[in-house]
Design a protein around this motif. Structure first.
Motif, PDB file in Angstrom:
ATOM      1  N   LEU A   9      -4.356  -3.563   8.671  1.00  7.04           N
ATOM      2  CA  LEU A   9      -3.777  -3.369   9.999  1.00  7.04           C
ATOM      3  C   LEU A   9      -3.953  -4.625  10.840  1.00  7.04           C
ATOM      4  O   LEU A   9      -3.007  -5.085  11.494  1.00  7.04           O
ATOM      5  N   GLU A  10      -5.161  -5.192  10.814  1.00  8.70           N
ATOM      6  CA  GLU A  10      -5.421  -6.432  11.564  1.00  8.70           C
ATOM      7  C   GLU A  10      -4.571  -7.584  11.027  1.00  8.70           C
ATOM      8  O   GLU A  10      -4.242  -8.516  11.749  1.00  8.70           O
ATOM      9  N   GLY A  11      -4.212  -7.504   9.737  1.00  5.92           N
ATOM     10  CA  GLY A  11      -3.393  -8.556   9.142  1.00  5.92           C
ATOM     11  C   GLY A  11      -1.906  -8.354   9.321  1.00  5.92           C
ATOM     12  O   GLY A  11      -1.109  -9.174   8.851  1.00  5.92           O
ATOM     13  N   GLY A  12      -1.510  -7.267   9.965  1.00  5.18           N
ATOM     14  CA  GLY A  12      -0.097  -7.042  10.228  1.00  5.18           C
ATOM     15  C   GLY A  12       0.570  -6.037   9.317  1.00  5.18           C
ATOM     16  O   GLY A  12       1.801  -5.906   9.324  1.00  5.18           O
ATOM     17  N   LEU A  13      -0.223  -5.289   8.527  1.00  2.00           N
ATOM     18  CA  LEU A  13       0.330  -4.268   7.637  1.00  2.00           C
ATOM     19  C   LEU A  13      -0.296  -2.913   7.958  1.00  2.00           C
ATOM     20  O   LEU A  13      -1.225  -2.472   7.280  1.00  2.00           O
ATOM     21  N   PRO A  14       0.200  -2.206   8.973  1.00  2.00           N
ATOM     22  CA  PRO A  14      -0.333  -0.874   9.288  1.00  2.00           C
ATOM     23  C   PRO A  14       0.070   0.119   8.204  1.00  2.00           C
ATOM     24  O   PRO A  14       1.041  -0.104   7.471  1.00  2.00           O
ATOM     25  N   PRO A  15      -0.657   1.240   8.080  1.00  2.52           N
ATOM     26  CA  PRO A  15      -0.324   2.252   7.062  1.00  2.52           C
ATOM     27  C   PRO A  15       1.100   2.781   7.176  1.00  2.52           C
ATOM     28  O   PRO A  15       1.672   3.233   6.188  1.00  2.52           O
ATOM     29  N   SER A  16       1.673   2.732   8.369  1.00  4.35           N
ATOM     30  CA  SER A  16       3.041   3.217   8.549  1.00  4.35           C
ATOM     31  C   SER A  16       4.064   2.301   7.879  1.00  4.35           C
ATOM     32  O   SER A  16       5.201   2.701   7.630  1.00  4.35           O
ATOM     33  N   ARG A  17       3.654   1.074   7.559  1.00  8.49           N
ATOM     34  CA  ARG A  17       4.576   0.109   6.949  1.00  8.49           C
ATOM     35  C   ARG A  17       4.297  -0.134   5.478  1.00  8.49           C
ATOM     36  O   ARG A  17       5.202  -0.453   4.714  1.00  8.49           O
ATOM     37  N   ALA A  18       3.048   0.002   5.067  1.00  6.58           N
ATOM     38  CA  ALA A  18       2.717  -0.344   3.684  1.00  6.58           C
ATOM     39  C   ALA A  18       1.420   0.324   3.256  1.00  6.58           C
ATOM     40  O   ALA A  18       0.527   0.576   4.071  1.00  6.58           O
ATOM     41  N   GLY A  19       1.331   0.586   1.983  1.00 10.62           N
ATOM     42  CA  GLY A  19       0.083   1.058   1.387  1.00 10.62           C
ATOM     43  C   GLY A  19      -0.466   0.000   0.454  1.00 10.62           C
ATOM     44  O   GLY A  19       0.084  -1.091   0.325  1.00 10.62           O
ATOM     45  N   PHE A  20      -1.560   0.322  -0.228  1.00  6.13           N
ATOM     46  CA  PHE A  20      -2.130  -0.640  -1.173  1.00  6.13           C
ATOM     47  C   PHE A  20      -2.844   0.107  -2.287  1.00  6.13           C
ATOM     48  O   PHE A  20      -3.238   1.270  -2.136  1.00  6.13           O
ATOM     49  N   ALA A  21      -2.992  -0.578  -3.401  1.00  9.65           N
ATOM     50  CA  ALA A  21      -3.724  -0.038  -4.541  1.00  9.65           C
ATOM     51  C   ALA A  21      -4.804  -1.028  -4.937  1.00  9.65           C
ATOM     52  O   ALA A  21      -4.556  -2.233  -4.996  1.00  9.65           O
ATOM     53  N   VAL A  22      -6.000  -0.514  -5.191  1.00 10.34           N
ATOM     54  CA  VAL A  22      -7.089  -1.360  -5.678  1.00 10.34           C
ATOM     55  C   VAL A  22      -6.847  -1.654  -7.154  1.00 10.34           C
ATOM     56  O   VAL A  22      -6.582  -0.744  -7.944  1.00 10.34           O
ATOM     57  N   GLN A  23      -6.947  -2.933  -7.528  1.00 12.98           N
ATOM     58  CA  GLN A  23      -6.744  -3.314  -8.917  1.00 12.98           C
ATOM     59  C   GLN A  23      -8.046  -3.692  -9.617  1.00 12.98           C
ATOM     60  O   GLN A  23      -8.243  -3.377 -10.787  1.00 12.98           O
ATOM     61  N   ASP A  24      -8.899  -4.399  -8.917  1.00 13.98           N
ATOM     62  CA  ASP A  24     -10.162  -4.856  -9.508  1.00 13.98           C
ATOM     63  C   ASP A  24     -11.175  -4.978  -8.379  1.00 13.98           C
ATOM     64  O   ASP A  24     -10.812  -5.327  -7.246  1.00 13.98           O
ATOM     65  N   GLN A  25     -12.435  -4.701  -8.679  1.00 13.74           N
ATOM     66  CA  GLN A  25     -13.433  -4.689  -7.607  1.00 13.74           C
ATOM     67  C   GLN A  25     -14.811  -5.031  -8.165  1.00 13.74           C
ATOM     68  O   GLN A  25     -15.224  -4.501  -9.195  1.00 13.74           O
ATOM     69  N   HIS A  26     -15.496  -5.920  -7.466  1.00 10.73           N
ATOM     70  CA  HIS A  26     -16.884  -6.259  -7.814  1.00 10.73           C
ATOM     71  C   HIS A  26     -17.783  -5.843  -6.657  1.00 10.73           C
ATOM     72  O   HIS A  26     -17.506  -6.147  -5.497  1.00 10.73           O
TER      73      HIS A  26
ATOM     74  N   CYS B  43      -6.631  12.727  -4.650  1.00  7.68           N
ATOM     75  CA  CYS B  43      -5.496  11.810  -4.691  1.00  7.68           C
ATOM     76  C   CYS B  43      -5.055  11.399  -3.292  1.00  7.68           C
ATOM     77  O   CYS B  43      -5.252  12.133  -2.315  1.00  7.68           O
ATOM     78  N   ASP B  44      -4.436  10.225  -3.196  1.00  9.36           N
ATOM     79  CA  ASP B  44      -3.973   9.721  -1.910  1.00  9.36           C
ATOM     80  C   ASP B  44      -2.593  10.289  -1.585  1.00  9.36           C
ATOM     81  O   ASP B  44      -2.050  11.129  -2.318  1.00  9.36           O
ATOM     82  N   ARG B  45      -1.995   9.806  -0.508  1.00  4.96           N
ATOM     83  CA  ARG B  45      -0.720  10.354  -0.054  1.00  4.96           C
ATOM     84  C   ARG B  45       0.408  10.092  -1.041  1.00  4.96           C
ATOM     85  O   ARG B  45       1.447  10.774  -1.016  1.00  4.96           O
ATOM     86  N   ASP B  46       0.230   9.094  -1.922  1.00  3.42           N
ATOM     87  CA  ASP B  46       1.240   8.788  -2.927  1.00  3.42           C
ATOM     88  C   ASP B  46       0.978   9.510  -4.246  1.00  3.42           C
ATOM     89  O   ASP B  46       1.691   9.296  -5.229  1.00  3.42           O
ATOM     90  N   GLY B  47      -0.082  10.342  -4.270  1.00  4.77           N
ATOM     91  CA  GLY B  47      -0.369  11.131  -5.455  1.00  4.77           C
ATOM     92  C   GLY B  47      -1.241  10.465  -6.492  1.00  4.77           C
ATOM     93  O   GLY B  47      -1.437  11.008  -7.587  1.00  4.77           O
ATOM     94  N   ALA B  48      -1.775   9.276  -6.180  1.00  9.94           N
ATOM     95  CA  ALA B  48      -2.643   8.567  -7.119  1.00  9.94           C
ATOM     96  C   ALA B  48      -4.108   8.828  -6.777  1.00  9.94           C
ATOM     97  O   ALA B  48      -4.479   8.935  -5.605  1.00  9.94           O
ATOM     98  N   MET B  49      -4.938   8.943  -7.806  1.00 12.19           N
ATOM     99  CA  MET B  49      -6.367   9.165  -7.594  1.00 12.19           C
ATOM    100  C   MET B  49      -6.969   8.004  -6.819  1.00 12.19           C
ATOM    101  O   MET B  49      -6.717   6.838  -7.122  1.00 12.19           O
ATOM    102  N   ARG B  50      -7.748   8.308  -5.804  1.00 14.14           N
ATOM    103  CA  ARG B  50      -8.393   7.277  -4.999  1.00 14.14           C
ATOM    104  C   ARG B  50      -9.473   6.555  -5.816  1.00 14.14           C
ATOM    105  O   ARG B  50     -10.037   7.119  -6.775  1.00 14.14           O
ATOM    106  N   PRO B  51      -9.803   5.319  -5.465  1.00 12.99           N
ATOM    107  CA  PRO B  51     -10.817   4.569  -6.217  1.00 12.99           C
ATOM    108  C   PRO B  51     -12.170   5.263  -6.301  1.00 12.99           C
ATOM    109  O   PRO B  51     -12.865   5.146  -7.307  1.00 12.99           O
TER     110      PRO B  51
END
Length: 287
Positions: A38-55, A163-171
């Motif tokens: 959101l601070e970067g200019g992508l609010p949830p109303s405009r875009a979602g995201f998926a975690v791919q890799d995490q340390h 699952c999230d709003r798109d039906g995918a299991m949350r991380p």
């Protein structure tokens, strides 16, 4: 870094070890990353995201009632891909409790201005120690994993409330499957981490790799194997497979310690348990 989350540890977020469970660290940071975007200019109303890799590095325990603040920023990125950094700090002491370096894929391009304005460097205390965080190698399917000597630790299904709003299991659901299966590994003759004996377990470091979205109703197994053994630490590799096809859908590696539940500190692995663990080592295992 900017503030991207606040809260306090709830009793139902803690496990049998008496501290916040790994799945809730992941859940809280996933929420915080949405605030970062959101601070970067992508609010949830405009875009979602998926975690791919995490340390993840776990630096200090957080017990029920602990207030915390999550700080974060953008490390690098291009278009819809971004590497984010988040640090959970104890609000009362200012000490870092956990750090997260997370690669995400957004459904829209992150504005270039965001990478300049929110740019941060990953601090030394968040750098990988016992686990690599580079490109993953091809992972075996379920049959191959079992043939290698990995053991089934979990067998179940994805629930809709995970699952999230798109039906995918949350991380947090993915890491919860790994944690759910760990006691079955202890039952393979090691006796390590049995709460009744006053010895538990604590994670020091995790890597979570997401290969394909998991959907509600999908059957899942976790097969796990011991990759390395230190004086106090054990490193496990966990592979999540689609129950229907056997294909790998996610993976995790974790460095953990035997944990004195009264003294709240790591202890050396007892000799008898070490012998049992050494028999479980799987040569060549890893992500």
């Amino acid at each position: 870094m900017i503030v991207i989350g606040r809260g306090s540890v709830q009793q139902d977020e803690c496990d049998v070890m008496g501290h916040m469970n790994v799945r809730h660290y992941v859940a809280r940071v996933t929420d915080a990353l949405a605030w970062l975007l959101l601070e970067g200019g992508l609010p949830p109303s405009r875009a979602g995201f998926a975690v791919q890799d995490q340390h993840i590095r776990f630096l200090r325990e957080m017990s029920p009632g602990t207030p915390f603040t999550i700080l974060g920023g953008l490390v690098a990125g291009d278009g819809p891909r971004a590497r984010c950094f988040a640090e959970i700090r104890n609000s009362a002491t200012g000490d870092a409790a956990a750090t997260f370096v997370t690669d995400i894929l957004c459904t829209a391009a992150v504005p270039r201005s965001a990478f300049a304005r929110l740019r941060v460097e990953v601090p030394a205390h968040a750098a990988p120690r016992g686990l690599p965080f580079g490109p993953a190698r091809p992972l075996p399917d379920r049959a191959a994993a079992l043939a290698m000597g990995l053991a089934e630790a979990y067998r179940g299904a994805v629930r809709a409330d995970e699952c999230d709003r798109d039906g995918a299991m949350r991380p947090d659901g993915v890491i919860a499957r790994v944690w759910d299966g760990v006691p079955n590994l202890r039952n393979r003759g090691t006796g390590l981490g049995v709460k009744e004996e006053g010895v538990g377990g604590a994670a020091l470091e995790y890597r979570l790799l997401h290969l394909a979205p998991l959907r509600a109703g999908q059957l899942v197994t976790v097969t796990s194997g011991l990759r390395a053994l230190g004086d106090k630490t054990s490193t496990w590799t966990h592979l999540l497979h689609d129950g229907e096809t056997g294909a790998p859908v996610a993976a995790a590696e974790a460095v953990g310690v035997a944990f004195d539940l009264k003294a709240r500190k790591a202890i050396a692995i007892p000799a008898a348990q070490r012998a049992a663990l050494e028999a479980l080592l799987v040569p060549g295992l890893g992500l």
